[in-house]
Design an enzyme around this catalytic site. Structure first.
Site, short mmCIF file in Angstrom:
data_model
loop_
_atom_site.label_atom_id
_atom_site.label_comp_id
_atom_site.label_asym_id
_atom_site.label_seq_id
_atom_site.Cartn_x
_atom_site.Cartn_y
_atom_site.Cartn_z
N ASP A 6 112.36 -40.45 46.34
CA ASP A 6 112.04 -40.16 44.85
C ASP A 6 113.00 -40.70 43.98
O ASP A 6 114.20 -40.97 44.64
CB ASP A 6 111.78 -38.73 44.66
CG ASP A 6 111.68 -38.27 43.29
OD1 ASP A 6 110.74 -39.04 42.59
OD2 ASP A 6 112.11 -37.25 42.78
N LEU A 59 110.54 -56.02 46.77
CA LEU A 59 109.24 -56.08 46.02
C LEU A 59 109.30 -54.76 44.92
O LEU A 59 109.65 -53.52 45.35
CB LEU A 59 108.34 -55.88 47.03
CG LEU A 59 106.75 -55.67 46.52
CD1 LEU A 59 106.28 -57.07 46.03
CD2 LEU A 59 105.63 -55.30 47.45
N ASN A 94 106.35 -33.09 42.85
CA ASN A 94 105.51 -34.16 42.75
C ASN A 94 105.82 -34.80 43.94
O ASN A 94 105.09 -35.70 44.40
CB ASN A 94 105.88 -34.87 41.49
CG ASN A 94 107.07 -35.65 41.39
OD1 ASN A 94 108.17 -34.93 41.87
ND2 ASN A 94 107.51 -36.45 40.63
N THR A 140 108.40 -43.91 42.22
CA THR A 140 108.81 -43.17 41.15
C THR A 140 107.65 -43.10 40.07
O THR A 140 107.15 -44.19 40.19
CB THR A 140 110.11 -43.84 40.39
OG1 THR A 140 110.47 -43.09 39.05
CG2 THR A 140 110.05 -45.23 40.40
N ARG A 194 121.62 -49.52 31.53
CA ARG A 194 120.46 -49.80 30.82
C ARG A 194 120.90 -50.36 29.44
O ARG A 194 121.75 -49.68 28.74
CB ARG A 194 119.66 -48.49 30.52
CG ARG A 194 119.24 -47.92 31.75
CD ARG A 194 118.73 -46.44 31.46
NE ARG A 194 117.97 -46.13 30.60
CZ ARG A 194 116.64 -45.64 31.39
NH1 ARG A 194 116.60 -45.64 32.54
NH2 ARG A 194 115.69 -45.34 30.45
#
Lengths: 818, 349
Positions: free
Chosen positions: A73, A391, A453, A334, A254
């Protein structure tokens, strides 16, 4: 016929112990204690949350040593879900450093006072404080920065606004049509005229404001690609800012680009009318709004760029690098967007420029199929092998890729890559991906996650690891192992996994060995008793062979054996490949051990037989009589050989190993001595009476004891010698260095240098193959230089952001909650 | 008082879930790591070689000093003294119950010291499962309860009383009698005691109370011509179940070819045999009762001296020598390999 039937049954019973029942118990006990070793490891104890590692099952310890695929995750596992403003570039000047944990504001504030670019700096800071959708929560209704908290749907904006607060530019109040900031002591109110929303397609967000000085300005922040193409023609800082952006991106930040323009009243009014029309249109409203917004977002003046760090968990990138070195392929699954996922990929070094980074983002099944097929063809011979490739695949595309016509191609492609990142996947898709790999690849898969999740994939994988995190305990409850931090995974795999695997292999092989060695003896004896089924040993001594006399050596192998210490194994992850490729336990090794056992039993039986066949082994001339004399003598030798074999296979002799080996041998002697005196006091074993006395008083027994076990083990010893001298395994080489306290690095170098240049060649070759007929963009190769744009914002919500922020008035007291 | 703070600390430490830092729990137990390579193994091979070869030589010499004389008397050389031109084996096959024969033995060197006489049986599976089982150790302890079913088919006689002793082992007891005559006239004095394991004699075999009446009232095994109380009439301590010939027989042999101690030389009774068996001509007088021809068995008479190692057994000594030599060869080979390998692997300077 009846006779044959009985003989068959007799021998069936005679050899039933060849497959040891005790094996199950030994293995379970060993695994159980191995699980405790995991719980006891202080290196896997997280002091922050006071959680030690916890093995919730003891059945999978050895699988930890064979993991080839890790499904992870992202949020909460790789990242802390904490954004920090780290660096910025204003008018071509870089502020802050990538090495420091916090943004260093000293220089910025100094330049704000007196530098030639102070106006731009001011504009930059104002933009960050106003152009966002954050809602302040100001409980005390003061302007004190300490009292203001922020609610943001975008963690990036949260980081920016918080950073501004620390610089003294406090955004503290929002009303439906204005924001109020405290710019280093001066209160400034900005009217919000329009909010041009962020969306993934637009990759930017703008606000149009009226400043306290009654100017109308458009502030825009967004991806470098969209901002840079909307700049006025003569912008002077594009080059430096571009370099800085690349710089930020390479250190995994970022990035956002910031631009602004000043509008005249007329300009704004004309545009405003258009915009109102568009936003009230009945058909194609979104397109029209975007179109109109696009018209005003032009001729921007570049202010600079920001770099936000999505904070990783401690030592995540180091851990991932180690896992890669150990030949483990890492899949990140994710729910985040592609940009975010790629960004994290770079910051934790899963993606790098030393790889061919492929992306797959197709909108329908046919395209997906075609693209997959093409990629697979281009890999050619190296398909399904280890390639310097990665990938990145979109959730939507993944849905098609998992369908029957694409599945095999997708799998082939994904397996050829070191790293696979799946974005925007649902929990169900996570489980499906794991399931697919688990079913189609003969390898152990491991899933690690921290949230609810991730439960699906944790349960789907062979081994599920839960991180005891802040997101509750669902993942931990569904997992097989729980750890406090992602970084503990390396020790769990490289040390506990490898140890458990190697030890368990030894226990299994050894358990078969020791039983075969003893029981095959009955076959040799059958040749001498007319196949009547007579057993060579006393029945109770056979019965407790596995319970007492040879119970401890497998435990010593299973719990104490270690070829290298933990630090070395962590330092040299390549060792992991040995257990991963199952070099310690395969059918060949199994039969080798079985043959070894048969060989030992032949040596033991026939040498003892030859030694005793003249019957007279005492100077008093009496004959030994009784097959049990032979039996007990051989049994003693068997216990010796079997226990010493455990020692020979043991890579480390601790004090407990010594106790296990010598204690087992001693236990037989003690038992034998006592057991030979119980008849007729207790009505058992009349045939044993006097055995110990006559066995121990025979010089032949003692000379045999010196000769026969050594002879049996001599072949093993010579084999080990030759193997160790000429066909050394990596593990053994590392072990030798460790014992001699030598530096491991030259070994690492000697084993790895030949591969390194080949890797770059391979990369170049792959790249050329992929771009021979198509452009990188068509192929889906991530552009270089990579600029690291990633911005998270809730999109397509029920209430648009524009309306959302206009519903707040933070000056009004909230109604008390019930 | 001064200890209080530390105990408080301990308590706090216990509250935390931090694992204890002990060598065992952290798997840091100090360990010796044996690394067996050509060079570290060299001394091992050398020591084994140097140790084993001398031991082997000593054992071989010891074994060579033991004198042993074997005589197979199953057929040809045992011609009946009463029926002409017929072997005793034939006589028994033809239904004769007993037969005697004389066989000349020539010892070309004296057997000095203690001398033991054995009978040997070949192709005789005393270790067969059902044979081994067919006995009752409680009966042999002198208990008079009903005997175990294990004795089948020699548990009870036709009239329903238990065989004493019961079982196939007892029933098949060796019953040839062998005597040795020196120079045609002087019977070699033999002892029929001290030939069994002392533990058997003292613990495992006991006669029941009122042994003579007991053995008279209960039938002996079908193959026996007399009761157990007739085994040694001269020595009540060697009679019944405590008869050592019987005890020796009851200790079933491990292998299908075996020997059992039959008699010891009595060195005290006569001047001639004080130092052992002198060199010369002997006659073995066989009372041939035990049939072995029908299962292709062989019978042997063996005279042997012993060493501190027991009887003649060259195997152990030679095995030592062979293993010792193998180790020496391994030593040499590994030594050469070690040298050459080192040269090859020397890092370039």
């Amino acid at each position: 016929w009846r006779h044959i039937g009985f003989t068959f049954l007799t021998f069936f019973i005679l050899f039933n112990n060849l497959i040891p029942i005790s094996l199950q118990i030994t293995v379970d006990l060993v695994k159980f204690i191995q699980a405790y070793f995991i719980n006891w490891d202080k290196d896997m104890y997280d002091s922050e949350t006071d959680t030690p590692a916890n093995a919730r099952t003891s059945n999978l310890n050895e699988e930890l040593g064979q993991v080839k695929y890790i499904f992870s995750d992202k949020t909460g596992t790789l990242t802390k879900n904490e954004m920090i403003f780290k660096q910025c570039s204003i008018s071509g000047i870089m502020y802050g450093s990538g090495n420091l944990a916090e943004f260093n504001n000293y220089e910025l504030l100094k330049n704000l006072e007196q530098h030639e670019t102070r106006d731009e700096i001011r504009e930059f800071l104002t933009l960050l404080a106003t152009c966002h959708t954050v809602v302040p929560e100001n409980k005390a209704y003061t302007e004190l920065p300490t009292e203001v908290a922020y609610q943001a749907s975008s963690p990036d904006e949260f980081a920016l606004v918080t950073a501004m607060k620390l610089l003294g530019i406090v955004f503290y109040s929002r009303t439906p049509d204005s924001v109020t900031i405290n710019f280093r002591g001066e209160k400034e109110e900005y009217k919000i005229l329009n909010v041009l929303e962020f969306s993934s397609d637009r990759k930017r967000m703008s606000v149009i404001i009226r400043t306290p000085r009654n100017e109308i300005k458009l502030y825009c922040k967004g991806a470098d690609s969209v901002i840079l193409e909307r700049l006025a023609a003569d912008d002077q800082h594009v080059k430096e800012t571009g370099e800085h952006l690349e710089n930020f991106a390479n250190s995994g930040l970022r990035t956002l680009c910031l631009g602004y323009r000043t509008l005249t009243n007329e300009e704004y009014n004309i545009w405003s009318t258009k915009y109102r029309e568009a936003s009230t249109a009945i058909n194609n409203r979104n397109e029209l709004v975007a179109e109109v917004a696009n018209q005003i977002e032009c001729n921007l003046k570049l202010l600079g760029a920001t770099g936000i760090e999505d904070k990783l968990q401690d030592q995540v990138s180091e851990s991932l690098t180690m896992l890669h070195k150990a030949g483990i392929k890492i899949w990140v699954l994710t729910g985040d967007k592609k940009e975010t996922a790629i960004n994290i990929g770079y910051s934790c070094k899963l993606l790098s420029n030393q790889m061919l980074n492929l992306t797959l983002d197709e909108a329908n099944l046919e395209d997906t199929q075609r693209q997959l097929r093409q990629h697979c063809q281009q890999f050619g011979d190296s398909l399904r092998k280890e390639n310097p490739a990665s990938l990145v695949i979109e959730g939507q595309t993944l849905k098609y890729a998992l369908q029957a016509p694409c599945r095999q191609d997708f799998l082939d492609l994904a397996i050829s890559c070191k790293t696979v990142i799946c974005c925007r996947v649902s929990p169900k898709q996570k489980a499906e991906v794991v399931e697919l790999v688990k079913r189609s690849v003969d390898a152990i898969t491991l899933a690690i996650g921290d949230g609810a999740n991730d439960v699906g994939m944790i349960q789907a994988a062979h081994v599920g690891v839960g991180i005891m995190g802040r997101e509750g305990v669902q993942a931990a409850c569904a997992s097989d192992y729980t750890i406090g931090q992602f970084r503990f995974l390396t020790k769990l795999l490289f040390v506990h996994g490898v140890w458990s695997y190697r030890r368990l292999c030894k226990v299994l092989l050894y358990s078969f060995y020791k039983n075969i060695c003893l029981y095959v003896m009955e076959l040799w004896f059958a040749f001498h008793n007319g196949f009547s089924g007579q057993i060579l040993f006393e029945r109770w001594t056979i019965g407790i062979y596995n319970v007492i006399f040879t119970a401890a050596p497998p435990m010593a192998l299973g719990l104490l054996d270690r070829s290298c210490n933990a630090a070395t194994m962590m330092e040299y992850p390549a060792i992991y490949r040995m257990s991963q490729n199952r070099t310690d336990f395969n059918i060949k090794i199994f039969w080798t051990w079985c043959l070894n056992a048969v060989y030992h039993s032949i040596i033991l039986y026939f040498m003892s037989y030859r030694m005793l066949r003249h019957d007279i082994v005492h100077d008093s001339g009496i004959v030994l009589g009784s097959h049990l004399y032979l039996g007990n003598l051989i049994y003693t030798y068997v216990v010796f050989v079997v226990c010493l074999k455990a020692g020979l296979e043991s890579d480390s002799w601790t004090l407990l190993t010594h106790i296990a080996i010598w204690g087992s041998i001693a236990s037989w002697f003690i038992f034998f001595a006592i057991y030979s005196y119980v008849w007729p006091t207790f009505p058992v074993a009349p045939e044993m009476r006097g055995m110990a006395k006559y066995v121990f008083s025979s010089p032949s027994f003692w000379f045999g004891l010196l000769l026969i076990p050594i002879t049996a083990l001599l072949a093993d010893f010579i084999y080990n010698c030759i193997q160790r001298t000429f066909y050394k395994t990596l593990m053994q080489e590392v072990q030798e260095k460790e014992v001699k306290h030598q530096d491991l690095s030259d070994l690492v170098a000697s084993r790895q240098t030949p591969a390194a240049p080949r890797a770059t060649e391979r990369l170049a070759l792959l790249k050329s193959v992929f771009t021979r007929t198509r452009t990188p963009r068509e192929v889906g190769i991530i552009d270089r230089p990579y600029h690291g744009f990633a911005f998270s914002q809730e999109e397509n919500g029920v209430v648009p952001q524009d309306q959302l922020i206009r519903t707040y008035d933070t000056n009004i007291e909230k109604p008390p909650g019930y | 008082m001064s200890n209080q703070p530390t105990s408080k600390d301990d308590q706090e430490e216990q509250k935390s879930k931090k694992p204890a830092d002990t060598a065992f729990k952290q798997q840091r137990l100090p360990a010796w790591q044996p690394i067996i390579t050509a060079d570290t193994a060299l001394p091992v091979f050398l020591i084994i070689g140097l140790l084993f070869i001398p031991i082997g030589i000593v054992l071989v010499v010891t074994s060579e000093r033991v004198l042993e004389y074997d005589l197979d008397y199953t057929e040809g050389n045992c011609m009946s003294t009463t029926v002409s031109n017929t072997t005793c084996a034939k006589v028994l096959q033809n239904g004769g119950s007993s037969c005697t024969c004389d066989i000349p033995i020539n010892l070309d060197q004296p057997f000095t010291g203690k001398v033991y006489f054995y009978y040997g049986l070949v192709n005789y599976y005393q270790n067969h499962r059902r044979y081994v089982k067919s006995r009752d150790d409680n009966q042999l302890l002198g208990k008079t309860d009903a005997v175990s079913k294990d004795c089948q088919p020699f548990q009870k006689s036709v009239n329903g009383s238990d065989y004493t002793p019961c079982g196939a082992i007892a029933n098949s007891k060796f019953n040839d009698s062998l005597t040795l005559v020196f120079n045609g006239s002087q019977t070699v004095p033999l002892l029929n005691t001290g030939i069994a394991w002392t533990t058997d004699k003292d613990v495992k075999f006991k006669n029941p109370n009122n042994a003579s009446t007991y053995f008279q009232n209960n039938p002996p095994p079908p193959n026996w011509k007399y009761t157990a109380w007739d085994l040694d009439k001269n020595n009540s301590d060697n009679n019944g179940y405590k008869n050592e010939d019987f005890i020796v027989w009851m200790r079933t042999a491990a292998m299908p070819a075996f020997r059992k101690l039959y008699r010891r030389l009595n060195t005290n009774s006569s001047q001639t045999f004080q130092g052992g068996l002198p060199q010369g001509n002997y006659t073995l007088k066989v009372q041939y009762n035990y049939p072995v021809i029908n299962f292709s068995g062989r019978k042997q008479f063996i005279i042997s001296t012993t060493s501190w190692m027991g009887g003649k057994n060259p195997f152990l000594g030679w095995a030592y020598i062979v293993v010792g030599i193998v180790c020496m060869i391994a030593f040499v080979v590994f030594f050469i390999l070690h040298k050459t390998w080192k040269l090859q692997n020397r890092p370039p300077t």
